[in-house]
Design a protein around this motif. Structure first.
Motif, PDB file in Angstrom:
ATOM      1  N   THR A  69       3.262  -1.915 -11.882  1.00 49.32           N
ATOM      2  CA  THR A  69       3.251  -1.495 -10.471  1.00 49.32           C
ATOM      3  C   THR A  69       3.590  -0.014 -10.327  1.00 49.32           C
ATOM      4  O   THR A  69       2.934   0.734  -9.590  1.00 49.32           O
ATOM      5  N   TRP A  70       4.630   0.418 -11.038  1.00 51.46           N
ATOM      6  CA  TRP A  70       5.023   1.825 -10.947  1.00 51.46           C
ATOM      7  C   TRP A  70       3.971   2.739 -11.566  1.00 51.46           C
ATOM      8  O   TRP A  70       3.732   3.840 -11.072  1.00 51.46           O
ATOM      9  N   ARG A  71       3.316   2.308 -12.640  1.00 49.58           N
ATOM     10  CA  ARG A  71       2.221   3.101 -13.218  1.00 49.58           C
ATOM     11  C   ARG A  71       1.108   3.271 -12.202  1.00 49.58           C
ATOM     12  O   ARG A  71       0.567   4.370 -12.022  1.00 49.58           O
ATOM     13  N   ASP A  72       0.764   2.179 -11.512  1.00 48.65           N
ATOM     14  CA  ASP A  72      -0.290   2.242 -10.502  1.00 48.65           C
ATOM     15  C   ASP A  72       0.100   3.186  -9.367  1.00 48.65           C
ATOM     16  O   ASP A  72      -0.731   3.967  -8.883  1.00 48.65           O
TER      17      ASP A  72
ATOM     18  N   ARG B 269       0.849  -1.195   0.000  1.00 44.35           N
ATOM     19  CA  ARG B 269       0.000   0.000   0.000  1.00 44.35           C
ATOM     20  C   ARG B 269       0.879   1.237   0.000  1.00 44.35           C
ATOM     21  O   ARG B 269       1.940   1.268   0.608  1.00 44.35           O
ATOM     22  N   ASP B 270       0.408   2.275  -0.689  1.00 41.12           N
ATOM     23  CA  ASP B 270       1.118   3.554  -0.683  1.00 41.12           C
ATOM     24  C   ASP B 270       0.624   4.390   0.486  1.00 41.12           C
ATOM     25  O   ASP B 270      -0.589   4.555   0.672  1.00 41.12           O
ATOM     26  N   VAL B 271       1.542   4.914   1.274  1.00 41.94           N
ATOM     27  CA  VAL B 271       1.198   5.739   2.426  1.00 41.94           C
ATOM     28  C   VAL B 271       2.154   6.921   2.498  1.00 41.94           C
ATOM     29  O   VAL B 271       3.313   6.836   2.073  1.00 41.94           O
ATOM     30  N   PHE B 272       1.685   8.018   3.041  1.00 41.23           N
ATOM     31  CA  PHE B 272       2.539   9.168   3.287  1.00 41.23           C
ATOM     32  C   PHE B 272       3.246   9.001   4.631  1.00 41.23           C
ATOM     33  O   PHE B 272       2.654   8.529   5.603  1.00 41.23           O
ATOM     34  N   THR B 273       4.490   9.408   4.677  1.00 45.11           N
ATOM     35  CA  THR B 273       5.154   9.507   5.975  1.00 45.11           C
ATOM     36  C   THR B 273       4.599  10.717   6.713  1.00 45.11           C
ATOM     37  O   THR B 273       4.229  11.709   6.094  1.00 45.11           O
ATOM     38  N   SER B 274       4.518  10.626   8.021  1.00 49.47           N
ATOM     39  CA  SER B 274       4.058  11.778   8.791  1.00 49.47           C
ATOM     40  C   SER B 274       5.182  12.779   9.003  1.00 49.47           C
ATOM     41  O   SER B 274       4.955  13.970   9.143  1.00 49.47           O
ATOM     42  N   VAL B 275       6.412  12.283   9.016  1.00 55.38           N
ATOM     43  CA  VAL B 275       7.575  13.143   9.179  1.00 55.38           C
ATOM     44  C   VAL B 275       8.007  13.666   7.818  1.00 55.38           C
ATOM     45  O   VAL B 275       8.082  12.928   6.847  1.00 55.38           O
ATOM     46  N   SER B 276       8.282  14.949   7.743  1.00 57.47           N
ATOM     47  CA  SER B 276       8.835  15.546   6.518  1.00 57.47           C
ATOM     48  C   SER B 276      10.352  15.426   6.583  1.00 57.47           C
ATOM     49  O   SER B 276      10.948  15.629   7.634  1.00 57.47           O
ATOM     50  N   ARG B 277      10.973  15.113   5.459  1.00 55.18           N
ATOM     51  CA  ARG B 277      12.409  14.854   5.530  1.00 55.18           C
ATOM     52  C   ARG B 277      13.123  15.164   4.224  1.00 55.18           C
ATOM     53  O   ARG B 277      12.503  15.402   3.197  1.00 55.18           O
ATOM     54  N   ALA B 278      14.434  15.155   4.330  1.00 61.59           N
ATOM     55  CA  ALA B 278      15.321  15.308   3.170  1.00 61.59           C
ATOM     56  C   ALA B 278      16.602  14.556   3.475  1.00 61.59           C
ATOM     57  O   ALA B 278      16.971  14.380   4.643  1.00 61.59           O
TER      58      ALA B 278
ATOM     59  N   CYS C 183      -1.922   6.593  -8.107  1.00 56.00           N
ATOM     60  CA  CYS C 183      -2.743   6.238  -6.947  1.00 56.00           C
ATOM     61  C   CYS C 183      -3.415   7.492  -6.386  1.00 56.00           C
ATOM     62  O   CYS C 183      -3.034   8.637  -6.678  1.00 56.00           O
ATOM     63  N   SER C 184      -4.426   7.287  -5.552  1.00 51.58           N
ATOM     64  CA  SER C 184      -5.218   8.410  -5.038  1.00 51.58           C
ATOM     65  C   SER C 184      -4.380   9.384  -4.222  1.00 51.58           C
ATOM     66  O   SER C 184      -4.589  10.598  -4.279  1.00 51.58           O
ATOM     67  N   LEU C 185      -3.409   8.872  -3.457  1.00 50.39           N
ATOM     68  CA  LEU C 185      -2.572   9.774  -2.662  1.00 50.39           C
ATOM     69  C   LEU C 185      -1.680  10.629  -3.554  1.00 50.39           C
ATOM     70  O   LEU C 185      -1.459  11.810  -3.279  1.00 50.39           O
TER      71      LEU C 185
ATOM     72  N   VAL D 213       6.123  11.290 -11.385  1.00 48.26           N
ATOM     73  CA  VAL D 213       6.122  11.330 -12.849  1.00 48.26           C
ATOM     74  C   VAL D 213       6.339   9.903 -13.362  1.00 48.26           C
ATOM     75  O   VAL D 213       7.287   9.231 -12.946  1.00 48.26           O
ATOM     76  N   ASP D 214       5.457   9.453 -14.222  1.00 48.57           N
ATOM     77  CA  ASP D 214       5.569   8.111 -14.794  1.00 48.57           C
ATOM     78  C   ASP D 214       6.575   8.152 -15.939  1.00 48.57           C
ATOM     79  O   ASP D 214       6.225   8.319 -17.098  1.00 48.57           O
ATOM     80  N   ARG D 215       7.841   7.997 -15.575  1.00 50.24           N
ATOM     81  CA  ARG D 215       8.918   8.122 -16.559  1.00 50.24           C
ATOM     82  C   ARG D 215       9.977   7.063 -16.277  1.00 50.24           C
ATOM     83  O   ARG D 215      10.301   6.839 -15.103  1.00 50.24           O
ATOM     84  N   PRO D 216      10.446   6.381 -17.301  1.00 51.24           N
ATOM     85  CA  PRO D 216      10.209   6.530 -18.741  1.00 51.24           C
ATOM     86  C   PRO D 216       8.840   5.971 -19.152  1.00 51.24           C
ATOM     87  O   PRO D 216       8.426   4.928 -18.686  1.00 51.24           O
TER      88      PRO D 216
END
Length: 619
Positions: free
Chosen positions: A567-570, A87-96, A574-576, A587-590
């Motif tokens: 998988t990468w296209r999906d 499943r795709d989920v966002f992290t709650s912590v912002s990071r770099a 995805c909704s998120l 970005v769906d690349r290539p």
């Protein structure tokens, strides 16, 4: 070499067994105001070293804290869209991620591409890949990294013990001033037995997952099923704010970057009265060493050798990346209670830090403030402070340890502590930054590595100097299998990982732009090599056994490639992903259309797979 660990099945069995033994009891833990805290730390958690803010050079605090605020203001700290249990989920912590040029760090099916330190290294010098403000911020964090590289392995045992005693003394003094000794235990906690759990975590934040790195995804759940904790956000952070003197001397963050105020550096000044003679010597040595790392903007001569280390000190470790984390508790809801000890709200759940060199140390700098401008103020009591919790993995008999953190504090995990223990981060009231420095396992995660892999694959392609026609040097199945594996690695571990991060990198730093363009060119040549391989497989006149082996090799690579592309296209759609701003969206690349004349093979490989399968059926 990666840290070895139990299989997922074995971890599940351990979890069930320990949960049965624990039942509904709370495991006891100890904080600084509890009896036996010092002894517990010294005997069961000796790999944890806390350095109070006053033991670091004030100039370093000034630069690092201004750098963190600059990165936040420029929008460089972003939530990652990661993969947890399909499943795709966002992290709650912002990071770099910052680090050595060309380094990456992979967790939760996500590869982060490091913004270079900008330490005037030959790989970065002369490149105008970012604005002066960001360059200065990155350089300041490199200075902190240089400090840690020297300090972590040079810290002596007596200094570690002295720091534990200092934590206890501070707590007693604070309790005396307030007339109220705070204990973090409930009566149930005091009367129960226990001490660990690599177990009983939420589905997302479970450290038993093979991706268990640093979950952000455990203690908070969004409507999309995202949680909050557990990530390499490991060594996170802080609260306990600075003095009025520190506030008045805080450097400004301008559009152009770091701009310290006149006179003193932010939040902290060295309190020499609180530092032992041994610590004073050590800090003096580190400040001297760091002067060559541009703390004072001095440039060492090229021929200069490393300064001699004081007697008893050892060669320093080499941290190659730092993962920066940012969290604002005010805009987060549904933080989970720590479930086993009753330690409080968790910002990051129980976890080990993953993808590190075995037994390598981790060093963490913590900084907390009450707003994004760096304004700080006093937090009322220990409950408002950021804290770290530790426990012995797979052990419900050793009590847990809870250590409060003040802004500017650092802590180290040494001597394999990260392998044998787990840690969590307990939320405070203030905005929190952390810089988590590590020795990442990068044997397959550097630009140099993937470029060498491309060179290896392309060496099997021959181009006629007269006609320009291309042919494969050898059709040996083992060679072709290796070429096709490299082809997939470049596409799915590098190109798609990079573009999945959206346009975030080029907005801040263009260092990766040219290397990724070159990788895409090499990948496109590999598409031609696959086309040539397909033509040979479909060509009549070859020995049947050789042809079958070639077809099976090609078919395996094509099926893998086809599935991963879908998988990468999906993921990209995805909704998120649709909720992100255009400059941050995946970005769906290539990607290319059916009749693209520049591409030797179609994007959708289903028809080619059917052709090869039919060929094998006829053999």
């Amino acid at each position: 070499m990666k840290r070895s660990g139990d299989s997922e099945g074995e971890k599940r069995r351990k979890k069930r067994r320990l949960l049965q033994e624990l039942a509904d009891q709370k495991i006891p833990f100890r904080g600084p105001s509890d009896k036996g805290f010092k002894e517990l730390w010294d005997t069961s958690y000796s790999g944890l070293v806390l350095k109070r803010a006053c033991s670091l050079p004030a100039e370093l605090h000034c630069r690092v804290q201004a750098a963190l605020l600059t990165l936040r203001k420029k929008g460089c700290l972003l939530r990652d869209l990661v993969r947890v249990r399909d499943r795709d989920v966002f992290t709650s912590v912002s990071r770099a991620l910052l680090g050595e040029p060309g380094h990456t760090y992979r967790y939760l099916d996500t590869r982060l591409f490091a913004i270079p330190w900008h330490n005037e290294d030959t790989e970065v010098k002369g490149q105008n890949c970012c604005d002066p403000g960001l360059r200065a911020a990155c350089k300041a964090l490199w200075e902190l990294n240089s400090f840690f590289c020297l300090d972590v392995s040079h810290l002596k045992e007596e200094d570690r013990i002295a720091q534990i005693a200092k934590v206890v003394q501070e707590t007693v003094a604070k309790a005396s001033d307030e007339g109220d000794v705070e204990s973090k235990h409930s009566e149930d906690s005091r009367n129960s037995e226990g001490g660990d759990s690599d177990f009983r975590q939420s589905e997302e934040g479970d450290t038993e997952s093979k991706h268990s790195e640093e979950w952000d995804v455990e203690s908070k759940h969004s409507d999309e099923g995202c949680s909050t904790s557990k990530r390499d956000s490991d060594w996170e952070t802080v609260s306990k704010n600075s003095s009025e003197e520190g506030e008045s001397s805080q450097g400004k963050v301008t559009d152009s970057g770091l701009e310290p105020s006149e006179g003193k550096c932010p939040t902290l000044a060295l309190k020499t009265a609180d530092v032992s003679p041994a610590e004073e010597l050590h800090v003096a040595h580190l400040k001297h060493s760091l002067s060559d790392y541009h703390i004072e903007d001095k440039v060492a001569p090229e021929s200069a050798s490393e300064p001699d280390l004081p007697q008893g000190f050892t060669k320093s470790v080499k941290f190659n990346v730092t993962l920066l984390n940012y969290m604002d508790p005010a805009i987060m809801s549904h933080l989970k209670e720590e479930p086993y000890y009753g330690m409080g709200k968790m910002a990051v759940g129980w976890h080990h830090d993953e993808n590190l060199i075995t037994h390598s140390p981790v060093a963490v700098y913590t900084y907390s403030c009450h707003d994004n401008k760096g304004e700080s103020g006093e937090c009322s009591g220990e409950k408002a402070s950021w804290r770290i919790g530790l426990k012995v993995a797979w052990d419900i008999h050793t009590p847990g340890l809870m250590v409060p953190l003040q802004s500017g504090d650092c802590y180290y995990m040494r001597n394999g502590l990260n392998s044998t223990h787990q840690h969590c981060v307990l939320a405070g009231d203030a905005v929190r930054f952390s810089s988590t420095h590590r020795v990442a396992e990068c044997s397959s995660g550097t630009l140099t590595y993937i470029q060498s892999r491309c060179k290896e694959a392309l060496s099997n392609l021959h181009t006629d100097p007269d006609t320009g026609s291309r042919s494969l040097t050898t059709l040996r199945p083992a060679t072709m299998q290796r070429c096709e594996e490299i082809h997939n690695e470049v596409e799915f571990e590098w190109l798609r990982q990079y573009w999945f991060q959206g346009r975030r990198y080029t907005r801040f730093c263009s260092w990766w732009s040219k290397p990724m363009e070159e990788l895409e060119k090499d990948w496109k040549v590999m598409e031609t090599m696959t086309m040539l391989f397909l033509a040979k497989v479909e060509e009549d006149g070859q020995a049947s056994e050789v042809r079958r082996e070639m077809a099976e090799t090609l078919l395996s690579a094509l099926i893998d490639r086809h599935q991963q592309r879908q998988t990468w296209r999906d993921r990209c759609h995805c909704s998120l992903a649709q909720t992100l701003a255009p400059e941050e969206a995946p970005v769906d690349r290539p990607f290319w259309g059916v009749d693209d004349p520049d591409m030797p093979l179609p994007f959708d490989l289903a028809d080619i797979i059917n052709r090869v399968e039919s060929l094998l059926w006829r053999m």
